[in-house]
Write a protein that holds these residues in place. Structure first.
Motif, short mmCIF file in Angstrom:
data_model
loop_
_atom_site.label_atom_id
_atom_site.label_comp_id
_atom_site.label_asym_id
_atom_site.label_seq_id
_atom_site.Cartn_x
_atom_site.Cartn_y
_atom_site.Cartn_z
N PRO A 65 12.38 8.65 -0.14
CA PRO A 65 12.66 10.05 0.21
C PRO A 65 14.14 10.28 0.48
N LYS A 66 14.65 11.38 -0.02
CA LYS A 66 16.06 11.72 0.18
C LYS A 66 16.26 12.72 1.31
N SER A 67 15.20 13.33 1.78
CA SER A 67 15.30 14.27 2.90
C SER A 67 13.97 14.29 3.64
N LEU A 68 13.95 14.97 4.77
CA LEU A 68 12.74 15.05 5.59
C LEU A 68 11.65 15.86 4.92
N THR A 69 12.00 16.68 3.93
CA THR A 69 11.00 17.52 3.27
C THR A 69 10.47 16.90 1.98
N ASP A 70 10.88 15.67 1.69
CA ASP A 70 10.38 14.96 0.51
C ASP A 70 9.08 14.25 0.84
N GLY A 71 8.23 14.09 -0.18
CA GLY A 71 7.00 13.35 -0.01
C GLY A 71 7.27 11.87 0.16
N VAL A 72 6.32 11.17 0.76
CA VAL A 72 6.51 9.76 1.06
C VAL A 72 5.16 9.06 1.00
N ARG A 73 5.20 7.77 0.73
CA ARG A 73 3.98 6.94 0.78
C ARG A 73 4.22 5.77 1.71
N THR A 74 3.30 5.53 2.62
CA THR A 74 3.43 4.42 3.56
C THR A 74 2.68 3.20 3.05
N LEU A 75 2.88 2.08 3.72
CA LEU A 75 2.23 0.84 3.32
C LEU A 75 0.71 0.97 3.42
N THR A 76 0.23 1.59 4.47
CA THR A 76 -1.22 1.69 4.65
C THR A 76 -1.86 2.59 3.59
N THR A 77 -1.23 3.73 3.32
CA THR A 77 -1.81 4.63 2.33
C THR A 77 -1.75 4.02 0.93
N ASN A 78 -0.74 3.22 0.67
CA ASN A 78 -0.64 2.55 -0.63
C ASN A 78 -1.84 1.63 -0.84
N ILE A 79 -2.23 0.92 0.21
CA ILE A 79 -3.37 0.00 0.11
C ILE A 79 -4.66 0.78 -0.10
N VAL A 80 -4.88 1.80 0.72
CA VAL A 80 -6.14 2.54 0.67
C VAL A 80 -6.31 3.29 -0.65
N MET A 81 -5.24 3.87 -1.15
CA MET A 81 -5.33 4.69 -2.36
C MET A 81 -5.69 3.88 -3.60
N GLU A 82 -5.27 2.62 -3.65
CA GLU A 82 -5.42 1.87 -4.89
C GLU A 82 -6.36 0.67 -4.82
N MET A 83 -6.80 0.31 -3.61
CA MET A 83 -7.64 -0.89 -3.49
C MET A 83 -8.98 -0.71 -4.20
N GLY A 84 -9.49 0.50 -4.27
CA GLY A 84 -10.81 0.73 -4.83
C GLY A 84 -10.92 0.41 -6.31
N TYR A 85 -9.84 0.53 -7.07
CA TYR A 85 -9.90 0.26 -8.51
C TYR A 85 -8.97 -0.86 -8.94
N SER A 86 -8.38 -1.58 -7.99
CA SER A 86 -7.43 -2.63 -8.33
C SER A 86 -8.16 -3.91 -8.76
N ALA A 87 -7.44 -4.75 -9.48
CA ALA A 87 -7.98 -6.03 -9.93
C ALA A 87 -6.83 -6.99 -10.21
N ASP A 88 -7.15 -8.28 -10.16
CA ASP A 88 -6.18 -9.34 -10.51
C ASP A 88 -4.90 -9.21 -9.68
N LEU A 89 -3.75 -9.21 -10.36
CA LEU A 89 -2.47 -9.20 -9.67
C LEU A 89 -2.26 -7.92 -8.88
N HIS A 90 -2.80 -6.82 -9.37
CA HIS A 90 -2.69 -5.55 -8.65
C HIS A 90 -3.35 -5.66 -7.28
N ARG A 91 -4.55 -6.21 -7.24
CA ARG A 91 -5.26 -6.37 -5.98
C ARG A 91 -4.52 -7.35 -5.06
#
Length: 284
Positions: A227-253
Motif C-alpha cells: 500500500p502506498k497510502s492509508l486509503t489503499d487496499g491491503v492483504r494481511t498474512l492471516t487473510t492470505n492464508i484463509v482466502m486461498e487455503m481452501g483450493y490450494s495444493a502442492d507448493l501453493h499449500r
C-alpha cells in the motif's frame, strides 16, 4: 484420605499443564515441518522479500502481506491503546458507581461479539465513512485499523483496569499526603505502578490485532500489493492464508503454511519483547 486427594489433584493439574505444553509443541512441529521445506524451495529472500504473489506462476512473495499486517496492527494500536488506557483509568479511579456496571457490561459485551459481526459493522459503517471523508474505495488500511482498534479495546481495558486496581492503595494515599491532587496521584503514581499489567494488556491487544482474520478480510480490500497510502487496499498474512487455503495444493499449500510460520514467529517475537520489557520494568 486428605493426602490422597491432594496428590490426585496435583497429578490432574500436572497433566493439564502437560497437555497445554504438548499442544504448543505439536503446533510448532506441524508448522515448521511443513513450512520450512516450502521456504527452502521458494528461497528465503524470495519468499520474505518478494513483492509478487502469483500462485498460478509459482511466485510466492509475502512482503506485501508482512507490511500489511504491520501497518494494520500499528494503526490499530495507535487508535486502540490511548482510548483503552484512558478508559481503564477512568473505570478504575474516576467512574461513578452508578454508571460503572453499565459501562463494564458494555465492554464485556464487546469482547463477546463475533469477528464477523465486527466485519459487517465495518462494511456498513466504517467503509462508507472512510470512502466519503478520506477518498478511495473505503476498503483500506485505515478502515481495517479503525475496526481492529475497536476490537482490541475490551482486551486492553479489562487487563489494564485490573492492573490499576491491583496497585496498593497506600501508593495513592501517599501521593495525596504529599500534596498531589487526585488526578496527579492517579496518573503519576498509580498508573506507573501498574505499567507491567498495562503492557501485558497491550501485548494481548497486539496478538488479537495481528491474528484477526474475518473482520479484516471483509474491510481491508485484500490486495496483495504494497500500500502506498492509508486509503489503499491491503492483504494481511492471516487473510492470505484463509482466502486461498481452501483450493490450494502442492507448493501453493506449503507456501500458505510457511506464511503461518512467519506469523507464528511474529507472535513469538512480540512475546519475547514483552518478557524483556517486563523484566526491565521490574528491575527499575
Amino acid at each position: 484420605m486428605k493426602n490422597f486427594k491432594e496428590k490426585a489433584m496435583h497429578i490432574v493439574f500436572l497433566l493439564t499443564a502437560c497437555v497445554s505444553i504438548a499442544a504448543v509443541i505439536l503446533i510448532c512441529v506441524f508448522l515448521f515441518a511443513n513450512g520450512i521445506p516450502a521456504i527452502g524451495k521458494i528461497g528465503v529472500f524470495n519468499f520474505l522479500l518478494g513483492t509478487k504473489w502469483h500462485p498460478e506462476n509459482n511466485v510466492y512473495g509475502i512482503f506485501p502481506m508482512i507490511l500489511g499486517s504491520i501497518y494494520v496492527t500499528a494503526g490499530a494500536l495507535i487508535i486502540g491503546v490511548p482510548i483503552g488506557l484512558l478508559t481503564s483509568i477512568f473505570m478504575a479511579r474516576f467512574c461513578p458507581k452508578r454508571i460503572y456496571k453499565p459501562i463494564k457490561a458494555g465492554i464485556d459485551l464487546m469482547a463477546g461479539i463475533p469477528s464477523v459481526v465486527y466485519g459487517f459493522f465495518g462494511l456498513v459503517v466504517i467503509v462508507p465513512f472512510v470512502r466519503d471523508h478520506f477518498g478511495g474505495r473505503g476498503f483500506s488500511v485505515l478502515t481495517a485499523s479503525i475496526l481492529l482498534g475497536l476490537m482490541i479495546l475490551p482486551t486492553i481495558i479489562s487487563v489494564a483496569e485490573s492492573s490499576i486496581r491491583a496497585v496498593p492503595e497506600s501508593y495513592y494515599e501517599g501521593a495525596l499526603a504529599l500534596g498531589a491532587s487526585h488526578e496527579r496521584s492517579v496518573f503519576f503514581t498509580v498508573v506507573p505502578a501498574a505499567k507491567s499489567g498495562i503492557l501485558a494488556g497491550i501485548v494481548l491487544g497486539i496478538g488479537r490485532a495481528i491474528g484477526e482474520t474475518m473482520a479484516v478480510m471483509m474491510v481491508a480490500g485484500n490486495q496483495a500489493v504494497i500500500p502506498k497510502s492509508l486509503t489503499d487496499g491491503v492483504r494481511t498474512l492471516t487473510t492470505n492464508i484463509v482466502m486461498e487455503m481452501g483450493y490450494s495444493a502442492d507448493l501453493h499449500r506449503e507456501a500458505l503454511i510457511a506464511t503461518a510460520v512467519v506469523l507464528f514467529v511474529f507472535i513469538l517475537i512480540i512475546n519475547l519483547t514483552f518478557s524483556v520489557l517486563k523484566r526491565r520494568s521490574d528491575k527499575a
